[in-house]
Enzyme design. Sequence first.
Site, short mmCIF file in Angstrom:
data_model
loop_
_atom_site.label_atom_id
_atom_site.label_comp_id
_atom_site.label_asym_id
_atom_site.label_seq_id
_atom_site.Cartn_x
_atom_site.Cartn_y
_atom_site.Cartn_z
CD GLU A 118 35.24 39.78 68.38
OE1 GLU A 118 35.96 39.71 69.40
OE2 GLU A 118 35.69 39.69 67.22
CD GLU A 131 42.20 42.16 66.58
OE1 GLU A 131 43.42 42.38 66.71
OE2 GLU A 131 41.76 41.15 66.01
CG ASP A 148 48.06 47.49 49.32
OD1 ASP A 148 48.91 47.68 48.42
OD2 ASP A 148 48.38 47.24 50.50
CD GLU A 155 46.40 44.70 66.81
OE1 GLU A 155 46.10 44.03 65.82
OE2 GLU A 155 46.25 45.96 66.85
#
EC number: 3.1.3.-
Length: 225
Positions: A122, A131, A157, A135
Site C-alpha cells: 500500500e 484510514e 511513549d 475512521e
Amino acid sequence: MGEYYKNKLLLRPSVYSDNIQKIKLVAYEYGKLHAKYPLSVIGIMKTIDDKFVLCHRYNSFLFSEIAFTKDKRRKIRLFKKYSKYMSNIERDILSYKLSLPNNYNTNHIDIIFPGGKIKDLESITNCLVREIKEELNIDSSYLAICKNCFVYGSIYDRLIDKDFEVIALYVETDLTSRQILNRFIPNREIKGISFIDARDINKDYLYTNVIKYIINAVRTSASNS
C-alpha cells in the site's frame, strides 16, 4: 528512520514533550517516499472552516498495553503508576480485573490524528485515504493531500516505554467541521472527534505543536517551489 535523509531537509528537527509522550519531528521535501517497513501514516487535516480534526482514541494506548501484555507484574506496575492517564471506564475495568483500587477520577482521553498502519504493498497516500474513510467516513473526493512535503515523527511513549514511527501528511478537506461531525460514526478505533480552531494552535499542547510544525513545513516547501 529509514532512508528519508535522502530527501531534502525542509526544517530543522524539533522536539516536543509532555507527561505522556516525547516527539521528534523532521520535515522533508516529498520527492520519492516509500515505506520499507511497517509504520503509521497520519493526516493533519484542516477543514474548509479553518479547524483541525482531532480524534479521540477508543482505547488509550496505556489501556491497550496493560490489557494485552502477558506480564502480570508489568500490568500491575503500569496500572499503579499511570492509571490517571486512562478513562474512568478503562480504570474500572482494570481495577476489577487486577483486583487493585481505583484511586483516580480523571477521565483522560488520548488525542490523536486520523491515520494508521500501512498494509502490504500500500502506498503512503493510499493508506491515509483508507484510514480517513474508515475512521471519519470521509471519501477521497473530499480530500486534498499535500505532496510537496512530509514530516517524519519519532514518538517515545513515556508510560509504556515504547517507540513508534509515523509519517505525517498535511491534508485539506472541502467539508466543514459540522459536516464532518454529521458524517462521523464511532468505530473500534475512534470513539469521538473534536476540532481546534486554526486561531488557537499557538496553545502549548503536543498536538498543536505538531500542527504548527507541519504548517511551517508546507509554507516552506511552497516558498521553495
